[in-house]
Design an enzyme around this catalytic site. Structure first.
Site, PDB file in Angstrom:
ATOM      1  N   GLY A  10       0.815  -1.211   0.000  1.00 51.11           N
ATOM      2  CA  GLY A  10       0.000   0.000   0.000  1.00 51.11           C
ATOM      3  C   GLY A  10       0.849   1.262   0.000  1.00 51.11           C
TER       4      GLY A  10
ATOM      5  N   ARG B 168      -4.386   0.892  12.056  1.00 54.17           N
ATOM      6  CA  ARG B 168      -3.629   1.670  13.042  1.00 54.17           C
ATOM      7  C   ARG B 168      -3.139   2.971  12.414  1.00 54.17           C
ATOM      8  NH1 ARG B 168       0.193  -3.230  14.399  1.00 54.17           N
ATOM      9  NH2 ARG B 168      -0.323  -3.459  12.209  1.00 54.17           N
TER      10      ARG B 168
ATOM     11  N   GLY C  91       3.577 -11.261  -8.788  1.00 52.92           N
ATOM     12  CA  GLY C  91       3.965  -9.863  -8.602  1.00 52.92           C
ATOM     13  C   GLY C  91       3.841  -9.018  -9.842  1.00 52.92           C
TER      14      GLY C  91
ATOM     15  N   ASP D 276       0.518 -21.190  -0.813  1.00 52.17           N
ATOM     16  CA  ASP D 276       0.590 -19.984  -1.622  1.00 52.17           C
ATOM     17  C   ASP D 276       0.595 -20.333  -3.122  1.00 52.17           C
ATOM     18  OD1 ASP D 276       1.497 -16.952  -1.821  1.00 52.17           O
ATOM     19  OD2 ASP D 276       2.881 -18.080  -3.075  1.00 52.17           O
TER      20      ASP D 276
ATOM     21  N   LYS E  83      -2.321 -19.612  -6.289  1.00 47.69           N
ATOM     22  CA  LYS E  83      -1.977 -19.025  -7.580  1.00 47.69           C
ATOM     23  C   LYS E  83      -2.299 -19.989  -8.722  1.00 47.69           C
ATOM     24  CE  LYS E  83       1.588 -16.158  -5.463  1.00 47.69           C
ATOM     25  NZ  LYS E  83       2.997 -16.152  -4.991  1.00 47.69           N
TER      26      LYS E  83
END
Lengths: 430, 430
Positions: free
Chosen positions: B12, B43, B130, B197, B201
């Site tokens: 982010g 937070r 990615g 993982d 994918k």
């Protein structure tokens, strides 16, 4: 949705086959069936397996302006009549898909201007690296990123020849003959071995990567006809391999991040065997892209051939058909950056040099002084052989190409230098 | 055009940085400026370099339904609250970009249904591999082609570990510890080393490649914790390397070309060192795609990390913003093929087997007979060592996995077999 095809050679025949065989799949993906409206050819009597005879016409002009045609696929190649036909198609409101690298590299600006003016799509994935999805990722996926460099093997013929030279120690002429006998090289191999084909692709890639106008004439071009078995052996000694590279680089300026220009060039160069491009064998293509955020990417695959090229055209066709169905053309090429293309002399690169020298004291010092005189720093130097066979192998640090060229001239003028036997640029990380 | 960001961790923060730094470039490419409307975090007091404090909010719910938000980027990860927030965003007419592979692999169908229902875009390039542009080429460029197989290294952590084992002969535990100390593996490495993982994918890739619904639960999954130094050494002896592969295959039927189903699986396997995937080192990712017309393609790059993932998100953002500006959503995922996912037992593969045997006459015949009994044909067999050390190395031809498993059980029951020391599948061309 009706599609006109211009040209029906190896690629065109494959496009027809896919349109017919995959009709259901294509309809599902576009949302409406795609139908062939006509196929313009010069010789309608030629035998073309699987091509419906009733669709053939010799009047390409009439076909591209027909009211019932929505999309035109151009696989004639060459500058004319391809350019005129594509311009007329767009003027008549048709969207265009082309595999024509020569035309795009020579006069892409005219075509893109027409696309903008008439609100037409102009897609050309098949023009570079065959079926490898490369232009679309550059244009769409990396659109939010900042491309620094594109480094590619974009000509299968020359890669096949250099691979044979590397693997079997063959000379250029033997490797070329073998490539010709296997159909990898044409009878007149000039466009491939002199780097014209790669230069056209480099222009297209540079324009897309840097949003700046680049034509084939802007590309510094050197072919592979001068690459000798000694060059290839020298590369092996450096744990490198010789590849014909198309290189598009954004040259940073001291201040701004957009850079002071771009460098676009095609030449044979050594790259380390550990580089991902080094393992590209035979007639395969691969393009390495370095972007600020994405890092290093590589795209690999068959760079030519009827079926792979047709696959790329079909991918474009589905995208364009969806745009047409939705009434919204896709993004037109933008060249808002308008960076200058820098001359080769200003491009920073590295050299590998082999020199036959006389065997006497102080030879190394004299040679080193010549490099220093032109501001070229030496990374490594190695003396090979003795007496009559004495040889120096020098690898430089990065320096402007003009300084390197001047150094070569200086070396040739030295009394102790009997011959410069190999000069080759070195690419990939220092 | 206003953008809301959900989550502001490593990825982010990079998205915010790119949105601010590349604002001019993005505006030029979209045709209108992109502005950050708000950033939902848990937070708000945490230090986030370069993130405008005034945009932070803890009320994600309110942010995704705000009238002045056009596009929502989700980088929270996990199933909830990500799913609810994305569904509410689409219900409020926002388009969504996500990097959330776990959610897409578990419940993508719900998200795609919502996208269709509300006419919203749902883009997710960053969820697999990615920054490597992979989903878009599969979805768009190869849309007119027919994908047979996707074979990929899609998890950087396990590739780093296996690469260390291959390069330095390290054992699994040592290599894992090193990966953890370098930040390539997490303190709890389960999701990576057990293949969860990669399986998520694989599900996403299979769904896209074969237009058929696949969830993570459908994926046959084996991790790398059982891969021993002996397995890796055995692979070397075969001129192979061990990689954790995600494999999505269309299984052809006798008659129809669409096939009788798909096989989706993740496991460590040997591949020949000459295969393009074999040279993928360290934590890099690469995906090999085999399509009918395009032939073999490979996509290579950094598979994870803040900047690469953010680059993929920005690419999606530009595409979505253009769609929003044009008022036409992009193509929604289509799973019209609805092919069944076949059980692992029906998947055809090859085995490499190492067996410790007693040193007596007829051992080879007895072992060969066990293979024959299950209809498994042997490609090569090699006897290594003598006496107490006698070992057989067997490589099979392709056979259904169930037959291979049964053969292994049979071998373990033979008196002359002291231990089965290595069993590994072999992928890449036979």
């Amino acid at each position: 949705m009706r599609v006109a095809l211009l040209g029906c050679g190896v690629v065109g025949t494959e496009v027809v086959r896919l349109l017919i065989e995959q009709a259901d799949d294509l309809a599902a993906r576009v949302g409406t069936p795609l139908e062939l409206a006509g196929i313009a050819v010069r010789r309608p009597d030629r035998v073309r397996s699987g091509v419906p005879k009733e669709l053939l016409t010799t009047d390409a002009q009439a076909l591209v302006t027909r009211d019932d045609v929505d999309i035109v696929i151009e696989v004639i190649g060459g500058i004319e009549p391809a350019r005129t036909l594509m311009l007329e198609a767009m003027k008549s409101g048709k969207s265009v898909i082309t595999a024509n690298k020569a035309l795009l590299a020579e006069d892409g600006a005219t075509l893109f201007a027409a696309a903008r003016e008439y609100g037409a799509d102009l897609y050309y994935e098949a023009s570079v690296a065959g079926a490898i999805p490369l232009l679309r990722p550059l244009r769409d996926s990396l659109v939010g990123d900042h491309v620094h460099r594109v480094l590619g093997i974009v000509n299968g013929t020359t890669n096949y020849i250099l691979d044979q030279m590397d693997t079997h120690g063959a000379g250029f002429n033997d490797a070329l003959e073998e490539a010709q006998s296997l159909g990898y090289a044409e009878a007149d191999p000039t466009a491939d071995v002199e780097g014209f084909d790669a230069a056209a692709k480099a222009a297209i890639l540079a324009q897309l990567a840097f949003h700046t106008p680049v034509t084939a004439a802007d590309v510094h071009r050197e072919g592979i006809t001068e690459v000798s078995a000694a060059d290839v052996a020298g590369a092996k000694g450096m744990d490198c391999v010789v590849k014909l590279l198309a290189i598009c680089e954004r040259i940073p300026s001291a201040d701004g991040r957009n850079g002071r220009g771009v460098s676009v060039r095609v030449y044979p160069a050594m790259i380390p065997r550990s580089h991902p491009l080094a393992s590209v064998r035979e007639a395969y293509n691969a393009v390495f892209v370095e972007a600020e955020s994405a890092g290093s990417l590589m795209f690999y695959g068959a760079g030519a051939g009827g079926a792979p090229t047709a696959s790329a055209i079909l991918g474009d066709l589905v995208a364009v058909a969806r745009n047409v169905a939705g009434g919204t053309p896709g993004p037109v090429e933008v060249t808002y950056a308008k960076l200058p293309v820098l001359p080769m002399g200003e491009t920073v690169t590295r050299y590998y040099i082999q020199v036959d020298v006389t065997d006497e004291a102080g030879v190394l010092a004299t040679v080193a002084e010549e490099f220093a005189r032109h501001g070229v720093s030496i990374q490594a130097v190695r003396q090979v052989g003795l007496g009559e066979e004495a040889q120096l192998v020098v690898v430089t640090h990065r320096a402007p190409d003009a300084a390197l060229t001047a150094t070569m001239e200086g070396l040739r003028g030295l009394e102790i230098v009997r011959a410069v036997t190999s000069v080759m640029r070195v690419e990939g990380d220092e």
